[in-house]
Design an enzyme around this catalytic site. Structure first.
Site, PDB file in Angstrom:
ATOM      1  N   VAL A  46       0.830  -1.203   0.000  1.00 52.91           N
ATOM      2  CA  VAL A  46       0.000   0.000   0.000  1.00 52.91           C
ATOM      3  C   VAL A  46       0.866   1.256   0.000  1.00 52.91           C
ATOM      4  O   VAL A  46       0.580   2.227  -0.693  1.00 52.91           O
ATOM      5  CB  VAL A  46      -0.950  -0.006   1.218  1.00 52.91           C
ATOM      6  CG1 VAL A  46      -1.647   1.343   1.365  1.00 52.91           C
ATOM      7  CG2 VAL A  46      -1.984  -1.120   1.072  1.00 52.91           C
ATOM      8  N   HIS A 447      26.145  28.950   8.871  1.00 55.18           N
ATOM      9  CA  HIS A 447      25.460  30.245   8.798  1.00 55.18           C
ATOM     10  C   HIS A 447      25.518  30.778   7.371  1.00 55.18           C
ATOM     11  O   HIS A 447      26.570  30.736   6.738  1.00 55.18           O
ATOM     12  CB  HIS A 447      26.131  31.260   9.730  1.00 55.18           C
ATOM     13  CG  HIS A 447      25.543  32.629   9.617  1.00 55.18           C
ATOM     14  ND1 HIS A 447      24.350  32.986  10.212  1.00 55.18           N
ATOM     15  CD2 HIS A 447      25.984  33.734   8.938  1.00 55.18           C
ATOM     16  CE1 HIS A 447      24.081  34.247   9.934  1.00 55.18           C
ATOM     17  NE2 HIS A 447      25.058  34.730   9.156  1.00 55.18           N
TER      18      HIS A 447
END
Length: 478
Positions: A46, A447
């Site tokens: 499924v 960063h």
């Protein structure tokens, strides 16, 4: 039907070729076992053919359409036209086919025997496999039941009409519904509401206030705020009274949690994802196998049933009916069979949704922590204060961290916003390794990046988040 006169001998048989079944088959072959995999329909089960994969094609397209609409603020001139559902379904079919072929080739490469047919137990070490007019008998040393689960209708639906859909059927529609009514608050319902609203449908989501949405309370509130912003109508219901279908659509008469009767109309009505173990045709009752009161197969820590050479994994066992559980159990069960001592711990589990924006909720919620009597610190860092979120325009959402005030252990990490799904693996590892606040604050973070929001959320536990003004710091102690 032609009955095979010869009983074929096999080492390890696995019934069910879903994620758990084929993972067990390949891992068993890697560990030196001779493996036979029996699947009644299609490899992948499924999850690959109807559920996880097809639905995520739609959630991904919904996300990308939302992003395309935001490109104008970057100076990119773009026009978002209507979705060509036919082409989308063509792509969905292509993806499913590629993944299914890949799994089949991996099985072949690992010398896993694949047999198509419907299996049922004849005895404690014998099964019959029916494939059209052919019926063969197999004796085995060990066997794993991985037959999964099937959809069932909620009690308020007396008969399934054309405009009443199971969740997986929603992703098989050949035309985008103008108005869509979705009942449910689990991740499937939330993903469907989010993605189809992004694709252009007018969506009404029915939720039950007495059971609540599945995430931390602050995540639930933020998701509902974003749904409102995206014009998804949310109705808190107490009961569905009547369902009427006509040529043009469907009409739902319901009672709200405020005891008001309202009528909601739409093109289709999607019922909640409710499933039960797929066991009826296996013939396990004649074996005397122990089941739970809810009809699941009872297993021990090594996935062994009450019958010593029979194991069970996935949706037929207690616990979340999710692919990751079946995969985890599938790998572990064959390790157990070869004499290892694997551990499947369902204490800390991923609770994620591919909504727009996505959600990842790992560990204890604030409510759960307080209910356990823990003294906690809570910090919530908004993505709007994160540099990379500002660059990308993905400023909806936040990261919420729950820490134990007694020993600084991280008890829960919850995120809604861009990057939540990708960062959820890190959240899981932190909780599994019993991370403390310092374990998150110590490393160096890229960063700019969404990951910095996790750092600042932890720093916020002590009122030290750099990118929040003192008036906006949301750390609390309970």
């Amino acid at each position: 039907m032609v009955v095979g006169e010869i009983s074929h001998q096999r080492n390890l048989i696995i019934i069910g070729g879903g994620p758990g079944g084929y993972s067990a088959a390949i891992r068993g072959a890697q560990l030196g076992l001779s493996v036979t995999l029996i699947e009644q329909k299609e490899i992948g089960g499924v999850c690959l053919n109807e559920g996880c994969i097809p639905s995520k094609v739609y959630t991904y397209v919904g996300l990308r359409r939302t992003e395309a609409e935001q490109l104008a603020m970057f100076g990119v001139d773009t026009i978002v036209n209507e979705i060509d559902l036919y082409k989308l379904m063509e792509y969905q079919t292509k993806v499913i086919g590629q993944l299914k072929t890949g799994v089949e080739r991996l099985c072949q490469a690992n010398k896993v025997e694949i047999i198509q047919g419907k299996a049922s137990f004849i005895g404690k070490n014998k099964i019959g496999v029916e494939n059209r007019l052919q019926f063969d008998i197999y004796e085995f040393d060990k066997i794993i039941i991985a037959t999964g689960s099937k959809n069932i209708l909620p009690d308020y639906v007396k008969s399934k009409e054309n405009r009443i859909l199971y969740p997986f059927e929603l992703f098989q529609l050949k035309k985008l519904p103008e108005q869509l009514i979705i009942d449910g608050q689990d991740y499937i319902a939330l993903e469907a509401a989010s993605s189809f609203a992004a694709l252009g449908s007018e969506v009404t989501l029915l939720i039950e206030t007495n059971t609540g949405m599945p995430f931390d309370e602050d995540i639930n509130k933020e998701l509902l705020r974003i749904f409102k912003k995206r014009k998804i109508k949310v109705i808190a219901k107490k009961e569905i009274l009547t369902i009427k279908e006509n040529v043009n659509g469907i009409s739902i008469n319901l009672l709200t949690d405020q005891q008001k009767e309202v009528i909601v109309e739409g093109s289709y009505f999607v019922v909640p994802e409710t499933r039960k173990p797929k066991l009826e045709e296996l013939g396990i009752l004649r074996l005397g196998m122990k089941l739970s009161l809810n009809g699941f197969i009872q297993i021990n820590n090594y996935m062994e049933t009450s019958i010593s050479n029979v194991y069970a994994i996935g949706d037929v066992t207690e616990g979340p009916m999710l692919a990751w559980k079946a995969i985890k159990q599938g790998k572990a069960v064959v390790s157990s069979i070869v004499g290892e001592k694997p551990e499947v711990d369902l204490t800390i589990v991923p609770n994620c949704a591919h909504t727009v924006p996505p959600v990842a909720s790992i560990g204890l919620t604030e409510h759960q922590a307080l209910k356990l009597g823990l003294s906690i610190r809570v910090s919530k860092f908004p993505l709007a204060s994160n540099g990379y979120s500002t660059i990308t325009g993905k400023k909806d959402g936040f990261i919420k961290v729950i820490s134990n005030n007694t020993n600084d252990l991280i008890e829960g990490i919850h995120m809604i916003g861009e990057g939540a799904l990708e960062m959820s693996g890190s959240f899981l590892q932190l909780l599994e390794m019993s991370a403390k606040e310092e374990d998150i604050k110590f490393p160096n973070y890229t960063h700019p990046g969404f990951n910095e929001a996790l750092l600042e959320s932890v720093e916020g536990l002590l009122g030290q988040a750099i990118h929040l003004s003192p008036l906006k710091k949301e750390a609390t102690i309970s």
